[in-house]
Design an enzyme around this catalytic site. Structure first.
Site, PDB file in Angstrom:
ATOM      1  N   HIS A  24       0.454  -1.204  -0.446  1.00 17.56           N
ATOM      2  CA  HIS A  24      -0.043  -0.221  -0.001  1.00 17.56           C
ATOM      3  C   HIS A  24       0.899   1.459   0.446  1.00 17.56           C
ATOM      4  O   HIS A  24       1.542   1.979   0.763  1.00 17.56           O
ATOM      5  CB  HIS A  24      -1.269   0.398   1.320  1.00 17.56           C
ATOM      6  CG  HIS A  24      -0.679   0.141   2.694  1.00 17.56           C
ATOM      7  ND1 HIS A  24       0.614   0.250   2.644  1.00 17.56           N
ATOM      8  CD2 HIS A  24      -1.431  -1.200   3.533  1.00 17.56           C
ATOM      9  CE1 HIS A  24       0.507   0.257   4.284  1.00 17.56           C
ATOM     10  NE2 HIS A  24      -0.680  -0.412   4.714  1.00 17.56           N
ATOM     11  N   HIS A  78      -5.166  -7.373  14.894  1.00 17.36           N
ATOM     12  CA  HIS A  78      -5.316  -6.584  14.015  1.00 17.36           C
ATOM     13  C   HIS A  78      -6.208  -6.859  12.425  1.00 17.36           C
ATOM     14  O   HIS A  78      -5.789  -7.483  11.883  1.00 17.36           O
ATOM     15  CB  HIS A  78      -3.838  -6.004  13.419  1.00 17.36           C
ATOM     16  CG  HIS A  78      -3.920  -4.732  12.874  1.00 17.36           C
ATOM     17  ND1 HIS A  78      -4.823  -3.651  12.577  1.00 17.36           N
ATOM     18  CD2 HIS A  78      -2.437  -4.619  11.995  1.00 17.36           C
ATOM     19  CE1 HIS A  78      -4.090  -2.721  12.155  1.00 17.36           C
ATOM     20  NE2 HIS A  78      -2.902  -3.597  11.431  1.00 17.36           N
ATOM     21  N   GLU A  80      -6.443  -5.697   9.341  1.00 12.50           N
ATOM     22  CA  GLU A  80      -5.828  -5.068   8.290  1.00 12.50           C
ATOM     23  C   GLU A  80      -5.452  -6.190   7.317  1.00 12.50           C
ATOM     24  O   GLU A  80      -5.155  -7.277   7.537  1.00 12.50           O
ATOM     25  CB  GLU A  80      -4.562  -3.890   8.440  1.00 12.50           C
ATOM     26  CG  GLU A  80      -3.780  -3.732   6.524  1.00 12.50           C
ATOM     27  CD  GLU A  80      -3.131  -2.345   7.038  1.00 12.50           C
ATOM     28  OE1 GLU A  80      -2.427  -2.347   8.260  1.00 12.50           O
ATOM     29  OE2 GLU A  80      -3.004  -2.220   6.222  1.00 12.50           O
ATOM     30  N   HIS A 145      -1.050  -0.425  14.843  1.00 11.74           N
ATOM     31  CA  HIS A 145      -0.820   0.956  13.428  1.00 11.74           C
ATOM     32  C   HIS A 145      -2.083   1.114  13.387  1.00 11.74           C
ATOM     33  O   HIS A 145      -2.323   2.049  13.919  1.00 11.74           O
ATOM     34  CB  HIS A 145      -0.577  -0.380  12.490  1.00 11.74           C
ATOM     35  CG  HIS A 145      -0.118   0.185  11.227  1.00 11.74           C
ATOM     36  ND1 HIS A 145      -0.794  -0.459  10.178  1.00 11.74           N
ATOM     37  CD2 HIS A 145      -0.668   1.931  10.796  1.00 11.74           C
ATOM     38  CE1 HIS A 145      -0.533   0.413   9.722  1.00 11.74           C
ATOM     39  NE2 HIS A 145      -0.450   1.475   9.482  1.00 11.74           N
ATOM     40  N   ASP A 164       1.884  -5.656  14.136  1.00  9.22           N
ATOM     41  CA  ASP A 164       2.989  -4.993  13.016  1.00  9.22           C
ATOM     42  C   ASP A 164       4.008  -4.416  14.035  1.00  9.22           C
ATOM     43  O   ASP A 164       5.080  -4.420  13.262  1.00  9.22           O
ATOM     44  CB  ASP A 164       1.694  -4.181  12.658  1.00  9.22           C
ATOM     45  CG  ASP A 164       1.455  -4.019  11.543  1.00  9.22           C
ATOM     46  OD1 ASP A 164       1.167  -5.003  10.958  1.00  9.22           O
ATOM     47  OD2 ASP A 164       0.350  -3.412  11.403  1.00  9.22           O
ATOM     48  N   TYR A 192      10.212   0.682   8.619  1.00 11.23           N
ATOM     49  CA  TYR A 192       8.367   0.102   9.064  1.00 11.23           C
ATOM     50  C   TYR A 192       8.260   1.551  10.045  1.00 11.23           C
ATOM     51  O   TYR A 192       7.328   1.969   9.510  1.00 11.23           O
ATOM     52  CB  TYR A 192       8.729  -1.271   9.614  1.00 11.23           C
ATOM     53  CG  TYR A 192       7.126  -2.196  10.166  1.00 11.23           C
ATOM     54  CD1 TYR A 192       6.168  -2.648   8.500  1.00 11.23           C
ATOM     55  CD2 TYR A 192       6.435  -1.531  10.533  1.00 11.23           C
ATOM     56  CE1 TYR A 192       5.295  -3.205   8.770  1.00 11.23           C
ATOM     57  CE2 TYR A 192       4.668  -1.901  10.925  1.00 11.23           C
ATOM     58  CZ  TYR A 192       4.280  -2.592   9.795  1.00 11.23           C
ATOM     59  OH  TYR A 192       2.906  -2.825   9.345  1.00 11.23           O
ATOM     60  N   HIS A 223       5.275  -9.766  10.755  1.00 11.42           N
ATOM     61  CA  HIS A 223       5.833  -9.471   9.380  1.00 11.42           C
ATOM     62  C   HIS A 223       7.539  -9.473   9.993  1.00 11.42           C
ATOM     63  O   HIS A 223       8.340  -9.108  11.203  1.00 11.42           O
ATOM     64  CB  HIS A 223       6.198  -8.119   9.200  1.00 11.42           C
ATOM     65  CG  HIS A 223       4.494  -7.559   8.341  1.00 11.42           C
ATOM     66  ND1 HIS A 223       3.838  -8.281   7.671  1.00 11.42           N
ATOM     67  CD2 HIS A 223       4.439  -7.002   9.275  1.00 11.42           C
ATOM     68  CE1 HIS A 223       2.817  -7.644   7.437  1.00 11.42           C
ATOM     69  NE2 HIS A 223       2.592  -6.896   8.321  1.00 11.42           N
TER      70      HIS A 223
HETATM   71 FE1  FEO Z   1      -1.167  -2.707   9.976  1.00  9.69          FE
HETATM   72 FE2  FEO Z   1       0.773  -5.755   9.219  1.00  9.69          FE
HETATM   73  O1  FEO Z   1      -0.759  -4.724   8.488  1.00  9.69           O
END
Ligand code: FEO
Length: 400
Positions: A24, A78, A80, A145, A164, A192, A223
């Site tokens: 994104h 989360h 997302e 996040h 995150d 990040y 991640h």
């Molecule tokens: Fe805020 Fe890895 O998504």
């Protein structure tokens, strides 16, 4: 595909996205991973899912150790879609599973994302889930996040599943921080933070107070690599970044049409360098703005230049400043400069955007017509040297 055992009864069942290069609008030149974790106790729990195209991969890893239909809980830290994108397919199999989300925003986020009538268990700060031999304690970490963001602490194993937080976009054949080049991992964690979290530093400080007080053997983010050998280092870097600690460092950032603004940039950089300031000089036409933003994180001043075109700044500079206005880094100086032909406008527009981004703008007269003279170039160099003093006098500790 096989899972990876990361602790007794705990498996990584995620996916590695080797080829993603744009997440994104954040550049991800090293790819990324969607880390999903399975806890096999009397109760079977999945911590976070993966992005939708990788659902089958996650399921195939799970199936080597359990039937997804036997899942008791799915913790969605989360909403997302890089974490929740696989949930609809998973819930079609895991019919008895209850989805656990944060009470404050998770329930609404889940409802507004999927519009489904699933079993949901909202949890709040300190709620615990008994799995049989282990307990999960929940820590909502709103705005790290998104408002729904949550971390989970597996009490007996002292593992934090941080979603995150503490993660970075990096694809690796390895799982742990001590199996990969540390500088490379940490650079992606810094990127990040700088590109997605810098404006959320107050929320991150609050999260650090909660999580930092726990005995931690492992931090398993959603991640990148799992932290087990350099936990102190990543916690310390998060503390420094969230407190706005910076170096005696300045960035000279510009775009130009026929070279005049670039000449000015080089003269400014020379003045800074003569005074011992660490500098980064980037043409915003050729350097990825996310890589520039990464350098913004620990810089104390941004000198931003553009030729004037159509009475304003050039598009690459506007794009960078658009991102900066969203991320609003605190405690930094801003300077505008540039050349123009018959009508100035770029420097005024840059100053305006730097103010909107929350920088303390240092006024200058560094807008020169057509090609700067030798005397004007010397003024640039002298300005660079002069602002070096101001950069040195900014106490880093005051920047938060
Ligand atoms: Fe805020 Fe890895 O998504």
């Amino acid at each position: 595909m096989k899972p990876a055992n990361i602790a007794e009864g705990i498996y990584w069942v995620g996916a590695t996205d080797w080829n993603i290069r744009d997440f994104h609008h954040v550049s991800t030149e090293k790819g990324t991973s969607y880390n999903s974790y399975l806890i096999l106790d009397d109760k079977k729990v999945l911590i976070d899912g993966v992005k939708a195209p990788f659902c089958d991969e996650m399921l195939s890893r799970m199936r080597t150790v359990m039937d997804p239909a036997d899942l008791d809980y799915i913790v969605l830290n989360h909403m997302e879609p890089d974490h929740s994108g696989s949930i609809e397919s998973l819930m079609n199999l895991a019919k008895k599973a209850t989805i656990i989300v944060s009470e404050k925003f998770g329930e609404e986020s889940l409802a507004r994302t999927f519009h489904r009538d699933w079993k949901v268990m909202p949890v709040k700060e300190g709620s615990e889930l008994d799995l049989g031999h282990n307990h999960i304690r929940f820590f909502p970490i709103s705005m790290v996040h998104w408002p729904d963001s949550m971390a989970d602490y597996l009490v007996e194993k002292q593992i934090v599943f941080s979603n995150d937080a503490f993660g970075g976009h990096i694809a690796s054949s390895k799982l742990f921080d001590d199996e990969h080049v540390l500088d490379e991992v940490m650079h992606e964690v810094k990127k990040y933070y700088a590109t997605l979290l810098i404006h959320l530093s107050e929320s991150i400080k609050r999260a650090m107070q909660k999580l930092g007080a726990l005995p931690i053997r492992m931090i398993a983010p959603s991640h990148g690599l799992i932290w087990r050998s350099h936990i102190g280092k990543v916690l310390e870097n998060y503390r420094l970044w969230s407190e706005g600690v910076t170096n005696e460092k300045a960035l000279v950032l510009y775009a130009h049409m026929w070279g005049s603004t670039e000449k000015m940039a080089r003269a400014l950089a020379d003045g800074l360098r003569e005074e011992g300031i660490e500098i980064g000089v980037h043409d915003l036409c050729t350097t990825d703005r996310n890589d520039v933003m990464t350098e913004v994180l620990d810089s104390r001043a941004l000198l931003v230049g553009s030729s004037t075109m159509h009475n304003t700044m050039l598009p690459p500079v506007a794009s960078f400043l658009c991102q900066l206005k969203g991320l609003r880094p605190k405690g930094k100086l801003g300077v505008a400069f540039g050349s123009y032909g018959w009508g100035s406008g770029a420097t005024r527009a840059i100053e305006q955007d730097l103010k909107l981004a929350g920088l303390e703008v240092v006024p200058t007269e560094l807008a020169f017509k057509f090609v700067p003279t030798t005397e004007e170039m010397e003024r640039c160099r002298q300005f660079g040297a002069a602002i070096a003093g101001k950069i040195k006098s900014l106490a880093s500790a005051t920047l938060s």
